[in-house]
Design a protein around this motif. Structure first.
Motif, mmCIF file in Angstrom:
data_model
loop_
_atom_site.group_PDB
_atom_site.id
_atom_site.type_symbol
_atom_site.label_atom_id
_atom_site.label_comp_id
_atom_site.label_asym_id
_atom_site.label_seq_id
_atom_site.Cartn_x
_atom_site.Cartn_y
_atom_site.Cartn_z
ATOM 1 N N THR A 50 0.832 -1.208 0.000
ATOM 2 C CA THR A 50 0.000 0.000 0.000
ATOM 3 C C THR A 50 0.864 1.254 0.000
ATOM 4 O OG1 THR A 50 -1.847 -1.101 1.109
ATOM 5 C CG2 THR A 50 -1.748 1.296 1.260
ATOM 6 N N ASP A 51 1.928 1.243 0.790
ATOM 7 C CA ASP A 51 2.829 2.403 0.838
ATOM 8 C C ASP A 51 3.637 2.553 -0.447
ATOM 9 O OD1 ASP A 51 1.983 2.959 3.407
ATOM 10 O OD2 ASP A 51 3.568 1.782 4.345
ATOM 11 N N ILE A 52 3.928 1.429 -1.095
ATOM 12 C CA ILE A 52 4.756 1.461 -2.304
ATOM 13 C C ILE A 52 3.989 2.026 -3.497
ATOM 14 C CG2 ILE A 52 5.968 0.013 -4.000
ATOM 15 C CD1 ILE A 52 7.509 0.323 -1.441
ATOM 16 N N ILE A 53 2.719 1.675 -3.623
ATOM 17 C CA ILE A 53 1.998 1.931 -4.876
ATOM 18 C C ILE A 53 1.051 3.119 -4.823
ATOM 19 C CG2 ILE A 53 2.115 -0.518 -5.428
ATOM 20 C CD1 ILE A 53 -0.908 -0.651 -4.780
ATOM 21 N N GLU A 54 0.972 3.845 -3.707
ATOM 22 C CA GLU A 54 -0.053 4.878 -3.572
ATOM 23 C C GLU A 54 0.055 5.977 -4.624
ATOM 24 O OE1 GLU A 54 0.200 6.763 0.198
ATOM 25 O OE2 GLU A 54 2.344 7.210 0.042
ATOM 26 N N ASP A 55 1.246 6.211 -5.165
ATOM 27 C CA ASP A 55 1.414 7.284 -6.144
ATOM 28 C C ASP A 55 1.246 6.812 -7.589
ATOM 29 O OD1 ASP A 55 1.902 9.200 -4.193
ATOM 30 O OD2 ASP A 55 4.043 8.772 -4.137
ATOM 31 N N PHE A 56 0.954 5.527 -7.787
ATOM 32 C CA PHE A 56 0.794 4.996 -9.143
ATOM 33 C C PHE A 56 -0.694 4.862 -9.469
ATOM 34 C CE2 PHE A 56 4.958 3.487 -7.699
ATOM 35 C CZ PHE A 56 5.747 3.970 -8.718
ATOM 36 N N ASP A 57 -1.005 4.944 -10.764
ATOM 37 C CA ASP A 57 -2.398 4.917 -11.215
ATOM 38 C C ASP A 57 -2.868 3.527 -11.605
ATOM 39 O OD1 ASP A 57 -2.834 7.894 -11.235
ATOM 40 O OD2 ASP A 57 -1.137 7.765 -12.602
ATOM 41 N N ILE A 58 -1.980 2.755 -12.208
ATOM 42 C CA ILE A 58 -2.277 1.377 -12.591
ATOM 43 C C ILE A 58 -1.155 0.511 -12.030
ATOM 44 C CG2 ILE A 58 -2.656 -0.228 -14.505
ATOM 45 C CD1 ILE A 58 -3.457 2.208 -16.206
ATOM 46 N N VAL A 59 -1.527 -0.583 -11.371
ATOM 47 C CA VAL A 59 -0.535 -1.404 -10.669
ATOM 48 C C VAL A 59 -0.744 -2.872 -11.032
ATOM 49 C CG1 VAL A 59 0.255 -2.184 -8.415
ATOM 50 C CG2 VAL A 59 -0.347 0.218 -8.746
ATOM 51 N N ASP A 238 12.942 -6.052 -7.612
ATOM 52 C CA ASP A 238 12.532 -4.664 -7.482
ATOM 53 C C ASP A 238 11.381 -4.404 -8.435
ATOM 54 O OD1 ASP A 238 14.278 -3.942 -5.510
ATOM 55 O OD2 ASP A 238 15.674 -2.848 -6.818
ATOM 56 N N GLY A 239 10.575 -3.391 -8.116
ATOM 57 C CA GLY A 239 9.493 -3.006 -9.012
ATOM 58 C C GLY A 239 10.010 -2.163 -10.164
ATOM 59 N N THR A 240 9.187 -1.989 -11.163
ATOM 60 C CA THR A 240 9.496 -1.106 -12.288
ATOM 61 C C THR A 240 8.273 -0.240 -12.563
ATOM 62 O OG1 THR A 240 8.729 -2.713 -13.932
ATOM 63 C CG2 THR A 240 11.072 -2.760 -13.358
ATOM 64 N N TYR A 241 8.503 0.917 -13.168
ATOM 65 C CA TYR A 241 7.362 1.752 -13.537
ATOM 66 C C TYR A 241 7.693 2.563 -14.781
ATOM 67 C CZ TYR A 241 9.611 6.050 -11.851
ATOM 68 O OH TYR A 241 10.470 7.115 -11.688
#
Length: 309
Positions: A50-59, A238-241
């Motif tokens: 939840t803390d990692i993805i809050e600023d992304f629109d599609i996950v 690690d994640g990517t965006y």
């Protein structure tokens, strides 16, 4: 306007110092960010992600490890709509997608292939429609078969739309020399990898690799892209965006009345203020809002209309 008049306006409580219709609107977003991470079992990691993805629109998450015993409610995330899932089982695999409410995105099952863990979505923005593909290729799945099916899906999608983003864990190191057949599939279909950092970290050997590329066609308006550090106790990936220009129109301009203090005739203002019967003006009002209205029209009568911005 005199200081007394300014104070009276502010006391009223519903008068803004620089008012416009409904106040000053927040500028609309002009970009949209898409995230992917290999989560290696989603259920017990919701608080962390939840803390990692809050600023992304599609996950997107791969290796979700979900089955029918886990409901959508069990894995709901604040700020995101009901997830879209393609489960394998509780022991491995699986893909899940979360998206925020203002995002116009739908699943395109017609572009998918039953032989691979893959989902396709159509994202509609002000600039264009974009097809987004998320994949998980297990190390146990034949690389040759996966890339054949991947090629088939791409060609089907490109017949309709040349704006494509492909994400996921492909279990193929894009930092080394990938095989010629994979390189040809990527090249012939007009894709380029925009991630240039390792995304997988083998804690036993210390080796790193790029297993989670983001492949895009050259028509995608990329604004930013990078990796997102993930706690090694959560995942060995690690994640990517990627952030794209989604082409929302710029904010509307409004015409509103403002007081031009810089060009005011303060000597004349002081004369008129001293001649105004303020006590009578306010005592005739039933309440503060009425007093404010009296003051406004008195100001116009004495000092003229405010300028238009």
């Amino acid at each position: 306007m005199c200081k007394f008049g300014e104070i009276l306006l502010l006391i009223c409580g519903d008068i803004e110092s620089n008012p416009g219709p409904g106040g000053t609107p927040d500028p609309p977003e002009k970009t949209l960010s898409i995230f992917h991470g290999n989560i290696r079992s989603l259920r017990n990691k919701l608080n962390y992600i939840t803390d990692i993805i809050e600023d992304f629109d599609i996950v997107f998450f791969t290796e979700s490890h979900l089955d029918v015993n886990v409901t959508d409610f069990d894995i709901s995330l604040f700020g995101f709509e009901t997830p879209v899932r393609k489960d394998r089982n509780a022991n491995g695999g699986g893909i899940i997608m979360y998206y925020k409410s203002l995002i116009n995105i739908v699943r395109r099952v017609d572009l998918e292939h039953d032989e691979v863990e893959s989902m396709w979505f159509e994202l509609k923005t002000k600039l264009r429609s974009i097809l987004i593909n998320i994949n998980y290729r297990s190390e146990r799945q034949s690389s040759v078969c996966f890339w054949q099916y991947f090629d088939m899906m791409l060609k089907r999608a490109l017949d309709e739309n040349n704006s494509i983003i492909c994400l996921g864990d492909l279990n193929k190191n894009f930092m080394s020399d990938i095989s010629s057949n994979i390189r040809d599939i990527v090249f012939i279909n007009g894709l380029i990898n925009i991630i240039d950092k390792p995304t997988h970290f083998d804690t036993r050997t210390g080796n790193t690799s790029l297993l989670d590329p983001i492949l895009v066609t050259d028509s995608i308006p990329v604004v930013d892209k990078d990796t997102v550090p993930i706690d090694r106790e959560i995942s060995d990936h690690d994640g990517t965006y990627v952030t794209i220009n989604c082409g929302f129109t710029s904010s509307r301009t409004y015409k509103r009345k403002i007081w031009d203090y810089k060009n005011g005739d303060f000597d004349l203002m002081n004369q008129k203020v001293s001649r105004t019967n303020w006590e009578h003006l306010i005592s005739d009002a039933d309440n503060m809002n009425v007093a404010c209205t009296y003051l406004y029209f008195c100001s116009i009568a004495n000092f003229g209309n405010p300028d238009t911005d």
